[in-house]
Motif scaffolding. Structure first.
Motif, short mmCIF file in Angstrom:
data_model
loop_
_atom_site.label_atom_id
_atom_site.label_comp_id
_atom_site.label_asym_id
_atom_site.label_seq_id
_atom_site.Cartn_x
_atom_site.Cartn_y
_atom_site.Cartn_z
N GLY A 1 16.07 36.94 2.06
CA GLY A 1 16.64 35.90 2.90
C GLY A 1 16.61 36.30 4.36
O GLY A 1 16.65 37.48 4.70
N GLN A 2 16.53 35.33 5.23
CA GLN A 2 16.57 35.55 6.67
C GLN A 2 17.57 34.61 7.31
O GLN A 2 18.04 33.67 6.67
CB GLN A 2 15.18 35.34 7.29
CG GLN A 2 14.16 36.37 6.84
CD GLN A 2 12.79 36.13 7.43
OE1 GLN A 2 11.83 35.87 6.69
NE2 GLN A 2 12.66 36.22 8.74
N VAL A 3 17.90 34.85 8.58
CA VAL A 3 18.67 33.88 9.34
C VAL A 3 17.70 32.75 9.68
O VAL A 3 16.75 32.95 10.44
CB VAL A 3 19.25 34.51 10.63
CG1 VAL A 3 20.04 33.46 11.42
CG2 VAL A 3 20.15 35.69 10.27
N GLU A 4 17.92 31.59 9.10
CA GLU A 4 16.88 30.55 9.12
C GLU A 4 16.63 29.94 10.50
O GLU A 4 15.60 29.31 10.73
CB GLU A 4 17.25 29.47 8.11
CG GLU A 4 17.15 29.97 6.68
CD GLU A 4 18.18 29.36 5.74
OE1 GLU A 4 17.82 29.00 4.60
OE2 GLU A 4 19.35 29.26 6.16
N THR A 5 17.57 30.16 11.43
CA THR A 5 17.37 29.69 12.80
C THR A 5 16.75 30.78 13.68
O THR A 5 16.58 30.57 14.88
CB THR A 5 18.70 29.24 13.41
OG1 THR A 5 19.65 30.34 13.33
CG2 THR A 5 19.28 28.05 12.66
N ASP A 6 16.42 31.91 13.08
CA ASP A 6 15.89 33.03 13.85
C ASP A 6 14.53 32.68 14.46
O ASP A 6 13.73 31.95 13.87
CB ASP A 6 15.75 34.25 12.95
CG ASP A 6 15.51 35.52 13.74
OD1 ASP A 6 16.46 36.01 14.36
OD2 ASP A 6 14.36 36.00 13.74
N ALA A 7 14.28 33.25 15.64
CA ALA A 7 13.03 32.96 16.34
C ALA A 7 11.81 33.40 15.55
O ALA A 7 10.74 32.80 15.67
CB ALA A 7 13.03 33.64 17.71
N SER A 8 11.95 34.42 14.71
CA SER A 8 10.79 34.88 13.94
C SER A 8 10.32 33.83 12.94
O SER A 8 9.14 33.81 12.56
CB SER A 8 11.13 36.18 13.20
OG SER A 8 12.07 35.95 12.17
N ILE A 9 11.23 32.94 12.52
CA ILE A 9 10.86 31.83 11.64
C ILE A 9 10.38 30.65 12.47
O ILE A 9 9.36 30.02 12.17
CB ILE A 9 12.02 31.43 10.72
CG1 ILE A 9 12.32 32.55 9.73
CG2 ILE A 9 11.73 30.13 9.98
CD1 ILE A 9 13.47 32.27 8.78
N VAL A 10 11.11 30.36 13.54
CA VAL A 10 10.75 29.22 14.41
C VAL A 10 9.33 29.38 14.94
O VAL A 10 8.54 28.42 14.95
CB VAL A 10 11.75 29.11 15.57
CG1 VAL A 10 11.31 28.02 16.55
CG2 VAL A 10 13.16 28.81 15.06
N PHE A 11 8.97 30.59 15.37
CA PHE A 11 7.66 30.82 15.99
C PHE A 11 6.66 31.45 15.02
O PHE A 11 5.50 31.63 15.39
CB PHE A 11 7.81 31.71 17.23
CG PHE A 11 8.66 31.09 18.30
CD1 PHE A 11 8.19 30.03 19.05
CD2 PHE A 11 9.94 31.56 18.54
CE1 PHE A 11 8.97 29.45 20.03
CE2 PHE A 11 10.74 30.99 19.52
CZ PHE A 11 10.26 29.93 20.27
N GLY A 12 7.10 31.77 13.81
CA GLY A 12 6.21 32.42 12.87
C GLY A 12 5.79 31.56 11.70
O GLY A 12 5.03 32.02 10.84
#
Length: 337
Positions: free
Chosen positions: A176-187
């Protein structure tokens, strides 16, 4: 003397990040408010033109969009700064200073939209010709595994068998990740939640035990998630404590991640990894990728990716001065103990 050092202006850094000058001992450091309106009221970025040979450093993407254009327009060196891959014992949200940073002149390493300095190194560096680097990479990987060091090192040491009972079938770990994290937003090129990833793992591994590990910052209450783990309790086992990554990976047969760095740590442990998004270590032939990056055309080994990310492109800090990877790993091990 202070006046003889090159000016370095920092945007987007939290006020508690007073460790900044220690990372740049040869620069005259000035940290500007992380709030874009305050930057404008303070006359930035026009004030940059008053400095001689100034450099600009921004934390992540926390800066006014036009700042990067302005710097490029007037020939002012511009760098993105982010936590490195071996960070600390405690979480960054707990205001623990990092042991490593990544400084990139193009974009952040987790921004799959454009090529970063790290991506360009992975795409072009002649690893075969640098035997000393690759021998060092092998030693450093062994050190990480032997000491069981991760990016964060506050997780509980406990085996999955103790928590879940003896292993009776294949185990698939969903990170699991922090779903608002930039690594998800930009990845990621499409929206996804942790629960979506759990359901994908279940659908592709119907006979396996699916184990869901929420992100440490969610478990410690320093960040909030988007999806509710309660919605997938009927199809997976959820680790409700922050388990040390090395213990969580032991006995795992496959890992599913969106863009988590722990996915790369799983590769170091020899565990196959499926990436829903495009983290820095995906697209090179070592992962099962569900997103394509046409720029990444080389086939690399896990050791080569480690050498580029952890040794060539990361900067490390000791207690008061610049340090190397090996010294920082030993220090983190002592701090954790």
């Amino acid at each position: 003397m202070r006046g003889s050092r090159r000016p370095a202006i920092f945007f987007g850094f939290e006020p508690w990040k007073d460790y900044v000058p220690g990372w740049f001992p040869n620069r005259d450091c000035k940290v500007v408010s992380r709030n874009p309106p305050d930057m404008l009221r303070g006359g930035w970025p026009l004030r940059l033109l008053l400095y001689r040979s100034a450099e600009v450093f921004v934390w992540g993407f926390k800066y006014p969009p036009f700042l990067k254009w302005f710097c490029r327009r007037f020939g002012i060196p511009f760098y993105h700064v982010e936590d490195g891959f071996v960070r600390s014992v405690l979480l960054g949200a707990q205001r623990s200073p990092p042991a490593s940073l990544i400084i990139d002149s193009r974009t952040l390493h987790y921004d799959a939209r454009d090529a970063s300095d790290l991506e360009n190194t992975l795409q072009t560096y002649d690893f075969a010709a640098d035997k000393a680097l690759m021998e060092r990479a092998d030693r450093c990987i062994r050190m990480l595994l032997d000491l069981r060091i991760s990016k964060y090192n506050l997780g509980k040491r406990v085996s999955l068998d103790t928590l879940l009972g003896p292993k009776t079938r294949r185990r698939v770990l969903v990170l699991g990740q922090v779903e608002t994290d930039a690594s998800i937003v930009f990845g990621c090129d499409r929206a996804v939640t942790n629960n979506d990833l759990v359901r994908l793992a279940v659908s592709e591994n119907p006979d396996a035990q699916i184990i869901y590990k929420p992100h440490p910052e969610v478990l410690h209450g320093t960040r909030t998630g988007v999806s509710d783990p309660a919605e997938v309790t009927d199809i997976c086992d959820i680790l409700k404590e922050d388990i040390a990554p090395a213990d969580a990976l032991e006995g795992i047969d496959h890992v599913y991640t969106i863009t988590s760095l722990m996915g790369f740590e799983a590769l170091l442990w020899g565990v196959p990894v499926t990436c829903y998004g495009m983290p820095f270590y995906a697209g090179w032939g070592v992962t099962d990728d569900r997103q394509v990056c046409a720029r990444r055309t080389r086939r690399l080994t896990v050791q080569e990716i480690f050498a580029a990310a952890y040794l060539l492109r990361s900067r490390y800090l000791g207690t008061l001065e610049q340090a190397d990877f090996e010294a920082v790993i030993h220090r983190l091990n002592k701090q954790r103990a």
